[in-house]
Design a protein around this motif. Structure first.
Motif, PDB file in Angstrom:
ATOM      1  N   ALA A   1      43.522  33.950  44.773  1.00  0.00           N
ATOM      2  CA  ALA A   1      44.632  33.917  45.739  1.00  0.00           C
ATOM      3  C   ALA A   1      44.353  32.890  46.834  1.00  0.00           C
ATOM      4  O   ALA A   1      45.269  32.189  47.279  1.00  0.00           O
ATOM      5  CB  ALA A   1      44.837  35.306  46.332  1.00  0.00           C
ATOM      6  N   TRP A   2      43.102  32.797  47.292  1.00  0.00           N
ATOM      7  CA  TRP A   2      42.721  31.784  48.286  1.00  0.00           C
ATOM      8  C   TRP A   2      43.015  30.385  47.742  1.00  0.00           C
ATOM      9  O   TRP A   2      43.545  29.533  48.440  1.00  0.00           O
ATOM     10  CB  TRP A   2      41.251  31.934  48.605  1.00  0.00           C
TER      11      TRP A   2
ATOM     12  N   ALA B   1      45.196  29.460  45.401  1.00  0.00           N
ATOM     13  CA  ALA B   1      46.646  29.215  45.325  1.00  0.00           C
ATOM     14  C   ALA B   1      47.231  28.989  46.714  1.00  0.00           C
ATOM     15  O   ALA B   1      48.061  28.089  46.910  1.00  0.00           O
ATOM     16  CB  ALA B   1      47.337  30.379  44.633  1.00  0.00           C
ATOM     17  N   LEU B   2      46.814  29.778  47.677  1.00  0.00           N
ATOM     18  CA  LEU B   2      47.325  29.626  49.037  1.00  0.00           C
ATOM     19  C   LEU B   2      46.902  28.288  49.639  1.00  0.00           C
ATOM     20  O   LEU B   2      47.714  27.600  50.276  1.00  0.00           O
ATOM     21  CB  LEU B   2      46.817  30.785  49.907  1.00  0.00           C
ATOM     22  N   ALA B   3      45.659  27.895  49.419  1.00  0.00           N
ATOM     23  CA  ALA B   3      45.190  26.605  49.925  1.00  0.00           C
ATOM     24  C   ALA B   3      45.941  25.462  49.262  1.00  0.00           C
ATOM     25  O   ALA B   3      46.280  24.464  49.915  1.00  0.00           O
ATOM     26  CB  ALA B   3      43.686  26.457  49.697  1.00  0.00           C
ATOM     27  N   ALA B   4      46.216  25.579  47.981  1.00  0.00           N
ATOM     28  CA  ALA B   4      46.956  24.525  47.279  1.00  0.00           C
ATOM     29  C   ALA B   4      48.361  24.386  47.848  1.00  0.00           C
ATOM     30  O   ALA B   4      48.838  23.270  48.095  1.00  0.00           O
ATOM     31  CB  ALA B   4      47.002  24.832  45.782  1.00  0.00           C
ATOM     32  N   TRP B   5      49.028  25.505  48.076  1.00  0.00           N
ATOM     33  CA  TRP B   5      50.400  25.434  48.586  1.00  0.00           C
ATOM     34  C   TRP B   5      50.438  24.971  50.042  1.00  0.00           C
ATOM     35  O   TRP B   5      51.324  24.208  50.427  1.00  0.00           O
ATOM     36  CB  TRP B   5      51.087  26.793  48.447  1.00  0.00           C
ATOM     37  N   LEU B   6      49.516  25.442  50.859  1.00  0.00           N
ATOM     38  CA  LEU B   6      49.558  25.087  52.283  1.00  0.00           C
ATOM     39  C   LEU B   6      49.064  23.680  52.571  1.00  0.00           C
ATOM     40  O   LEU B   6      49.598  22.992  53.448  1.00  0.00           O
ATOM     41  CB  LEU B   6      48.727  26.083  53.097  1.00  0.00           C
ATOM     42  N   LEU B   7      48.043  23.235  51.846  1.00  0.00           N
ATOM     43  CA  LEU B   7      47.414  21.971  52.184  1.00  0.00           C
ATOM     44  C   LEU B   7      47.931  20.782  51.379  1.00  0.00           C
ATOM     45  O   LEU B   7      47.762  19.640  51.805  1.00  0.00           O
ATOM     46  CB  LEU B   7      45.893  22.087  52.011  1.00  0.00           C
TER      47      LEU B   7
ATOM     48  N   ILE C   1      27.052  37.322  41.501  1.00  0.00           N
ATOM     49  CA  ILE C   1      27.044  35.951  42.021  1.00  0.00           C
ATOM     50  C   ILE C   1      27.410  34.967  40.923  1.00  0.00           C
ATOM     51  O   ILE C   1      28.203  34.044  41.137  1.00  0.00           O
ATOM     52  CB  ILE C   1      25.671  35.623  42.642  1.00  0.00           C
ATOM     53  N   ASP C   2      26.849  35.152  39.730  1.00  0.00           N
ATOM     54  CA  ASP C   2      27.165  34.258  38.614  1.00  0.00           C
ATOM     55  C   ASP C   2      28.645  34.325  38.237  1.00  0.00           C
ATOM     56  O   ASP C   2      29.235  33.325  37.831  1.00  0.00           O
ATOM     57  CB  ASP C   2      26.316  34.601  37.395  1.00  0.00           C
ATOM     58  N   ALA C   3      29.247  35.499  38.349  1.00  0.00           N
ATOM     59  CA  ALA C   3      30.660  35.644  38.004  1.00  0.00           C
ATOM     60  C   ALA C   3      31.569  35.054  39.074  1.00  0.00           C
ATOM     61  O   ALA C   3      32.624  34.492  38.755  1.00  0.00           O
ATOM     62  CB  ALA C   3      30.993  37.115  37.779  1.00  0.00           C
ATOM     63  N   LEU C   4      31.183  35.166  40.334  1.00  0.00           N
ATOM     64  CA  LEU C   4      32.059  34.741  41.435  1.00  0.00           C
ATOM     65  C   LEU C   4      31.835  33.302  41.883  1.00  0.00           C
ATOM     66  O   LEU C   4      32.700  32.726  42.543  1.00  0.00           O
ATOM     67  CB  LEU C   4      31.882  35.679  42.632  1.00  0.00           C
ATOM     68  N   LEU C   5      30.704  32.721  41.546  1.00  0.00           N
ATOM     69  CA  LEU C   5      30.387  31.379  42.034  1.00  0.00           C
ATOM     70  C   LEU C   5      31.400  30.312  41.608  1.00  0.00           C
ATOM     71  O   LEU C   5      31.804  29.497  42.448  1.00  0.00           O
ATOM     72  CB  LEU C   5      28.971  30.988  41.611  1.00  0.00           C
TER      73      LEU C   5
ATOM     74  N   VAL D   1      35.547  26.544  43.545  1.00  0.00           N
ATOM     75  CA  VAL D   1      36.862  25.915  43.415  1.00  0.00           C
ATOM     76  C   VAL D   1      37.726  26.213  44.645  1.00  0.00           C
ATOM     77  O   VAL D   1      38.381  25.311  45.188  1.00  0.00           O
ATOM     78  CB  VAL D   1      37.546  26.384  42.111  1.00  0.00           C
ATOM     79  N   ALA D   2      37.731  27.446  45.108  1.00  0.00           N
ATOM     80  CA  ALA D   2      38.574  27.801  46.253  1.00  0.00           C
ATOM     81  C   ALA D   2      38.111  27.093  47.529  1.00  0.00           C
ATOM     82  O   ALA D   2      38.922  26.502  48.249  1.00  0.00           O
ATOM     83  CB  ALA D   2      38.559  29.313  46.458  1.00  0.00           C
ATOM     84  N   PHE D   3      36.824  27.128  47.818  1.00  0.00           N
ATOM     85  CA  PHE D   3      36.328  26.491  49.034  1.00  0.00           C
ATOM     86  C   PHE D   3      36.357  24.974  48.926  1.00  0.00           C
ATOM     87  O   PHE D   3      36.611  24.274  49.904  1.00  0.00           O
ATOM     88  CB  PHE D   3      34.916  26.979  49.363  1.00  0.00           C
ATOM     89  N   GLY D   4      36.091  24.453  47.727  1.00  0.00           N
ATOM     90  CA  GLY D   4      36.161  23.005  47.532  1.00  0.00           C
ATOM     91  C   GLY D   4      37.571  22.469  47.709  1.00  0.00           C
ATOM     92  O   GLY D   4      37.777  21.421  48.327  1.00  0.00           O
ATOM     93  N   LEU D   5      38.563  23.188  47.173  1.00  0.00           N
ATOM     94  CA  LEU D   5      39.952  22.756  47.351  1.00  0.00           C
ATOM     95  C   LEU D   5      40.357  22.836  48.817  1.00  0.00           C
ATOM     96  O   LEU D   5      41.085  21.961  49.311  1.00  0.00           O
ATOM     97  CB  LEU D   5      40.893  23.598  46.506  1.00  0.00           C
ATOM     98  N   THR D   6      39.891  23.846  49.516  1.00  0.00           N
ATOM     99  CA  THR D   6      40.195  23.960  50.946  1.00  0.00           C
ATOM    100  C   THR D   6      39.585  22.786  51.710  1.00  0.00           C
ATOM    101  O   THR D   6      40.252  22.181  52.563  1.00  0.00           O
ATOM    102  CB  THR D   6      39.660  25.295  51.497  1.00  0.00           C
ATOM    103  N   ALA D   7      38.342  22.445  51.407  1.00  0.00           N
ATOM    104  CA  ALA D   7      37.699  21.308  52.082  1.00  0.00           C
ATOM    105  C   ALA D   7      38.421  20.000  51.752  1.00  0.00           C
ATOM    106  O   ALA D   7      38.660  19.174  52.649  1.00  0.00           O
ATOM    107  CB  ALA D   7      36.233  21.220  51.670  1.00  0.00           C
ATOM    108  N   LEU D   8      38.794  19.803  50.491  1.00  0.00           N
ATOM    109  CA  LEU D   8      39.537  18.597  50.117  1.00  0.00           C
ATOM    110  C   LEU D   8      40.892  18.532  50.812  1.00  0.00           C
ATOM    111  O   LEU D   8      41.334  17.463  51.245  1.00  0.00           O
ATOM    112  CB  LEU D   8      39.747  18.553  48.603  1.00  0.00           C
ATOM    113  N   GLY D   9      41.556  19.665  50.918  1.00  0.00           N
ATOM    114  CA  GLY D   9      42.845  19.697  51.602  1.00  0.00           C
ATOM    115  C   GLY D   9      42.733  19.367  53.076  1.00  0.00           C
ATOM    116  O   GLY D   9      43.575  18.654  53.633  1.00  0.00           O
ATOM    117  N   ILE D  10      41.688  19.857  53.719  1.00  0.00           N
ATOM    118  CA  ILE D  10      41.486  19.546  55.138  1.00  0.00           C
ATOM    119  C   ILE D  10      41.182  18.059  55.321  1.00  0.00           C
ATOM    120  O   ILE D  10      41.724  17.414  56.223  1.00  0.00           O
ATOM    121  CB  ILE D  10      40.372  20.439  55.723  1.00  0.00           C
ATOM    122  N   VAL D  11      40.336  17.513  54.462  1.00  0.00           N
ATOM    123  CA  VAL D  11      40.051  16.063  54.535  1.00  0.00           C
ATOM    124  C   VAL D  11      41.317  15.267  54.261  1.00  0.00           C
ATOM    125  O   VAL D  11      41.585  14.257  54.932  1.00  0.00           O
ATOM    126  CB  VAL D  11      38.925  15.700  53.532  1.00  0.00           C
TER     127      VAL D  11
END
Length: 135
Positions: free
Chosen positions: A29-30, A32-38, A108-112, A117-127
């Motif tokens: 969800a993070w 998708a939300l980052a993709a739509w907002l940023l 951790i292996d399942a969520l990493l 992807v979620a945090f990387g897309l957020t960082a790319l969107g901010i940049v």
């Protein structure tokens, strides 16, 4: 703290805890939300964002529906996994192809990948927004 090299009497689980699945859904969800907002700044980006959102919805919806079917039509001799607390699950081991892994490492292996992807897309969107505002 124990001095034993191998921990004895540690419970072994073969399923991820529902909290881990909830965290994965939250990270999707993070994303998708980052993709739509940023990234929704141009008129021609709406359709690709809608398709990505549809694929993410399917990726979350299918495992959830399969788990509901599994719970409803499971074998009668199987116990219900929902009764195990997250603390107990976290302290145990996780069965992986004939071997075992600490449950926290399995989570951790399942969520990493989802988190990366979620945090990387957020960082790319901010940049992207900063670069767009600077030009």
């Amino acid at each position: 703290m124990s001095r034993e090299l191998v921990a004895h009497n540690r419970p072994r689980f073969d399923q991820l805890h529902p909290i881990v699945y909830g965290a994965a859904v939250g990270l999707v969800a993070w994303f998708a939300l980052a993709a739509w907002l940023l990234f929704d700044r141009q008129s021609d980006i709406g359709l690709p964002l809608a398709m990505v959102s549809l694929f993410l919805l399917i990726a979350v919806l299918l495992p959830w529906l399969m788990s509901l079917i599994w719970k409803k039509h499971g074998m009668p001799d199987q116990g219900h996994f929902d009764k195990t607390s997250f603390h107990d699950w976290r302290a145990g081991d996780f069965a992986v192809w004939g071997s075992k892994l600490r449950s926290t490492h399995a989570a951790i292996d399942a969520l990493l990948p989802f988190a990366a992807v979620a945090f990387g897309l957020t960082a790319l969107g901010i940049v992207f927004l900063i670069a767009n505002a600077a030009s």
